[in-house]
Design a protein around this motif. Structure first.
Motif, mmCIF file in Angstrom:
data_model
loop_
_atom_site.group_PDB
_atom_site.id
_atom_site.type_symbol
_atom_site.label_atom_id
_atom_site.label_comp_id
_atom_site.label_asym_id
_atom_site.label_seq_id
_atom_site.Cartn_x
_atom_site.Cartn_y
_atom_site.Cartn_z
ATOM 1 N N ARG A 157 -9.910 -31.217 -20.382
ATOM 2 C CA ARG A 157 -9.222 -31.915 -19.221
ATOM 3 C C ARG A 157 -9.632 -31.385 -17.779
ATOM 4 O O ARG A 157 -9.839 -30.174 -17.641
ATOM 5 N N ASN A 204 -5.435 -37.480 -10.380
ATOM 6 C CA ASN A 204 -6.397 -36.549 -10.316
ATOM 7 C C ASN A 204 -7.046 -35.639 -11.472
ATOM 8 O O ASN A 204 -7.674 -34.454 -11.264
ATOM 9 N N SER A 205 -6.720 -36.119 -12.534
ATOM 10 C CA SER A 205 -6.842 -35.381 -13.946
ATOM 11 C C SER A 205 -7.582 -36.447 -14.841
ATOM 12 O O SER A 205 -7.191 -37.677 -14.710
ATOM 13 N N PRO A 233 -4.279 -34.068 -4.065
ATOM 14 C CA PRO A 233 -3.879 -32.672 -4.743
ATOM 15 C C PRO A 233 -4.009 -31.811 -3.798
ATOM 16 O O PRO A 233 -5.054 -31.664 -2.829
ATOM 17 N N THR A 284 -9.380 -31.581 -13.598
ATOM 18 C CA THR A 284 -8.397 -31.675 -12.694
ATOM 19 C C THR A 284 -9.247 -31.464 -11.230
ATOM 20 O O THR A 284 -9.868 -30.391 -11.151
ATOM 21 N N ASP A 316 -0.554 -31.348 -8.147
ATOM 22 C CA ASP A 316 -0.666 -33.010 -8.044
ATOM 23 C C ASP A 316 0.494 -33.430 -8.118
ATOM 24 O O ASP A 316 1.465 -33.186 -8.783
ATOM 25 N N THR A 339 -1.598 -27.031 -12.395
ATOM 26 C CA THR A 339 -2.510 -26.437 -13.058
ATOM 27 C C THR A 339 -3.164 -25.122 -12.558
ATOM 28 O O THR A 339 -3.421 -25.044 -11.580
ATOM 29 N N SER A 399 -1.109 -26.299 -17.538
ATOM 30 C CA SER A 399 -0.603 -27.279 -16.719
ATOM 31 C C SER A 399 0.795 -27.167 -17.244
ATOM 32 O O SER A 399 1.339 -26.962 -18.157
#
Lengths: 366, 366, 366, 366
Positions: free
Chosen positions: B11, B4-5, C80, B13, C28, C13, C5
């Motif tokens: 980055r 999911n990132s 997530p 997410t 996640d 995160t 994260s």
């Protein structure tokens, strides 16, 4: 970050230039107690090896791989596996002539813009030489997903496509093109001889098929199995397109034709077609995974091309080095390897790195 | 690991299901002191928003985004940016009927095989609803690569392709299809009305162009700019193929035609063509980056399809939910966003996250 | 890359500033089909919540957490998990006075040097407010390693250490210090009242113990379990030291005393001591994991301190905000949470993200 | 994932076992055009090399490193740097005797529990032999942060600490202990001779100091500079504790003493003390970074110890192999290297990998 690693749970990091002393890789995340030796890797390197027919570069490389770590008494230990291949036939002199020129279609110019330095020896890091390590790592990945069979074939050279009705996997081992259609081989021979005489080059299309992939492999949203396959295959030198299942043809199909209908058979879910190419929503369906990649024609040409020099002057270039008239041929084993890397990585992301070992009963203190 | 990132230096997410209370994202790595507010993001979300024409789903979502962190007095601080959109119109009842059936062409079956659990509410996490957060993050990415212009257009619907000679970027804002060719629009209208009447659906092809990308962006070997673009674009729901520059056509071209010749002009390197699509050896050339993606026809159909149930029995399914007859239309802003994410990520991988701040002179103690 | 994260297989995160509208997190990698609701998280947030005694800040925060995704019908789905807590009591006015001054011992100056921008509202991202999200994520991590019990206690405040012989875990729930030694509590009360009267602050030492960790967790070389524990614990605001097992005392022990002898008992390996603190070579032994962290005294003081201004001038500063005289107290639940995050991450790295789901039999098509 | 890599922007991946054919590393992310050769690395390997005094193992290893890639004409190219050291003196026979026994205090038991396989040759991957590659990579890291000086010293052996008032960095190069206090050396000599006679071993404390680190390095929340230092240092074999600045002593200090007061001097911010150890809120202050690590006594002892066998039976073990009576001595260059890796990584995370190259003017086409 710097781009020389692939995978998360099954992670490959490579090094080495076309004309340096050696190329190598570290394969990290291989589960313990997998039987492994150089003999499991060498056959795949031999498939990729140059100089096997007049249709591939005449550069001579034995490409003998050494396993330097991670294997003890014939079994993997879970420690990282160090791989090394010494370069044997650099022939740097071939490149002196074009020392200061950017070869059109090559990475010469872009690497120089990115790094501000020029390793003119056959492209240095950007040479397809690095793909030998992808193939070596791919051979180890195959052992991780032992129940999966990964094969590839060349299905088009230039404008000449095979006849799919004549597809025969065994034929791919009988001709120098990995062509699955015997009747097409002579046409490719004639075509490529003509291409070479003309001082030009040809592209092609490679198809990779993975059988035996269980349903449920892949991640949602970004790290979809097909997204990682697309990245892995597009990262092969000279690849300009990637498609899965029906691919670009899907755009023209009505949904009622494209959807793969589902039925039960012998208590198992089956699909009546495979336009999905074995992936739905980024996760494997259990059907064959089918990908195709388009490879551009070799950039190095015997005929003169317009270019510029490091000094910023117009110039003409003729590449005399030893090159494949059609790099798509040698892309076949590399494409197989990249699919193996993706499947092994997603396998371990799901199953866990050491699952085999931690689950097993060692007689006490469970 | 869990998919999911996206991105390393820039980055993103995301979280959220089609019918949960909200969807959201965290965008980490945004450099400090970039002017940013919801007004920079909302217009891109509005472009993607459903219910804007009879050719897209009638689901009503205001898709109002809130910035929850990372911005202070109108400027980014370098802290992660939290984004949130509340779901307004779940309508779960639409889905009760197919609660126990797998929709062909959807991720229903594969998610169930992977996770062993079924969120039947409109596909849950696998719904295209998550793409709203890609678009929101993409709007922030555009601010990071402010000198780059990223646009996309729909160039084919079903079997009907545009006439490239009539390409007009401004036209894409005047019709509900992001079609760059005014003369093609009426054909698509007629075609899609017919498709809807037939209870079927259509696919399409989207082209994305990024202008102003400096030479030297991208990494070697695995994290090539084109490899990351392929992953980013293939990760969009319903995409089955990705190509860059000449793409699949490159396979049929002779090298002498495919190579982009180089000449000096006004002291700058120029290329006489762009078959490379702006990337050589995985690194940007400074030309436009040109990608195309193939989108399959919408899987949800009004006409009955063969499927199976969670209980393992054959069944027929008719999806009554509100769906796009051609998801390729709404894929246009999503494709732009994914290209923006890739460019911002490689930009920061090269330039460094805080380069702007650390380089600046703050009056003392340099 | 940008530091917000933590973890690879179990990845957290976070976002949010001390005085922004909300703080949040995305967790996640949580395996599917774990029973989870806000009720599993809130009790841990309540343990950390400010304003529970006169020894912690009087800031009022309900810290009500909302789960926005990843849970369906009371079970995790493998998607997530989005978490959100609205900030209720920012009181920015408290900070106006020191808007242009760097608070000694705080991150004000370093953030300003790194980002070139100043969010003066209570430290913004650098405020301990972010630790609420560590605790929320830690509560989810506990569900992943359900067989492990993770507890922490405050064992020293200023110069006053507990008497280990009187250690009673239940006592930690009966006093406002998480002190395991009832006889020490009155001394800490007197000491901290004196500290507050003096306008000063105190530090302390927290000990965390994890029971029930199976042998074999952790990775070799760099990602050792103890190395990741050290990173996780040192990342807690105000922590200046981390030790495991015998810790710094090990330096003075002869090897014959330090080594934990091994014997078989009831067919299981046992250790006659635990100077290792449950980790050998970076991998868990199956014994309790025992860590200690040193927390510096609260930086914000009522008494004047020498500092400088954003304009580069000498100044005096007195912080009137609401602060903990001893932040070590509220570090106890945070330390537990960080240990939970590390254990859940290594657990999933080894066992695999979806192991529970993929291994289970769903009646057909295995 | 599998633990053999360190860093994000400056990323080191190592392989190799104590008694395999070779050990090696790939260093990825080194900026281009840094002058580099084996001569820059070998001196640091020589500092770590065994057999240099009677206080370290007598194993003989030349530890000659080869650079296999990433350097062209004496300058780095931006390509990954492959490093290789052949093992010369394995002496596997030393280990046959304890083939089936777990050495107390070693990773033998934990690796066997994790991997379900036993490489009994000197601990295989868990041997301190792997630290040679940390030192080699650290030498390259020093070139990336060329303006920073990183030095370490041994400040305590067993119960004997140095007199800090007599600290002399030059003295560390004059004795076999890296001891900064000449007057303490004879005491350590006598102590360690006694320890060896007794068949026991000793621990120690190492202090590392990095001078010249600019303010503003490090990330917020999880990837704090001190958190990454703690992980890096705790990952060194035998380390049981890490502290920064005042460390554990900070717990007993009043805030008014612990805070480092700030004053302007010559237009620059200065601190009147350094209890922070050069890091506030996880980001560098510009002061010296000061860390200390506690190293446990060597686990391998000449005197008999209680252990168990692979078969699950009680046993006695005496290790005859060549071992350091005090591994803390050889931990000194390793600790320096780990600090260098952390600083180079955060440097590049902030500045960007190729910053030096992309910023420079190459005469045209900027």
């Amino acid at each position: 970050m710097a781009g020389n690693s692939f995978g998360e749970a099954f992670r490959v990091t490579t090094f080495g230039e076309s004309h340096g002393p050696a190329i190598g890789a570290i394969v990290d995340g291989v589960p313990p107690r997998v039987a492994l030796s150089e003999a499991d890797i060498q056959p795949f390197l031999d498939r990729r090896k140059p100089g096997q027919s007049r249709f591939t570069t005449q550069r001579r490389e034995a490409d003998q791989v050494r396993i330097l770590s991670g294997v003890f008494e014939g079994m993997t230990t879970g420690a990282p596996i160090g791989l090394l291949i010494e370069n044997e036939d650099p022939r740097s002199k071939d490149y002196g002539a074009i020392k200061d020129l950017f070869r059109p279609g090559h990475a010469d110019y872009t690497y120089w813009r990115k790094y501000g330095i020029r390793d003119y020896r056959g492209g240095g890091r950007s040479s397809a030489r690095e793909t030998a390590m992808r193939v070596a790592a791919g051979a180890i990945a195959r052992k991780v997903v032992a129940s999966v069979s990964i094969r590839a074939a060349l299905v088009q050279v230039g404008t000449n496509a095979i006849e799919r009705a004549r597809w025969d996997w065994e034929e791919t081992e009988r001709n120098p093109f990995w062509c699955p259609d015997a009747a097409t081989v002579p046409h490719w021979v004639a075509f490529l001889d003509e291409v070479r005489r003309a001082g030009s080059s040809a592209g092609g299309i490679v198809e990779v098929v993975a059988c035996g992939v269980p349903a449920g492999l892949g991640e949602p949203v970004f790290d979809r199995l097909d997204a990682d396959l697309a990245k892995a295959l597009m990262s092969i030198p000279a690849v300009k397109g990637v498609e899965i299942g029906a691919g670009f043809a899907a755009a023209a199909m009505p949904g009622s034709d494209h959807n793969d209908a589902m039925r039960m058979a012998d208590g198992a879910v089956t699909f009546l077609s495979n336009n999905a190419g074995g992936v739905l929503g980024g996760i494997s369906t259990g059907q064959d995974i089918v990908c195709r990649i388009a490879i551009k024609p070799t950039s190095s040409l015997a005929k003169p091309q317009q270019t510029v020099s490091v000094a910023g002057e117009d110039a003409e270039i003729v590449t005399k080095g030893r090159h494949d008239p059609c790099v798509a041929i040698r892309a076949v084993p590399v494409a197989e390897a990249m699919v193996a890397l993706v499947l092994a990585d997603h396998w371990l992301r799901q199953r866990g790195q050491c699952a085999t070992a931690v689950r097993e009963d060692r007689g006490f203190n469970k």
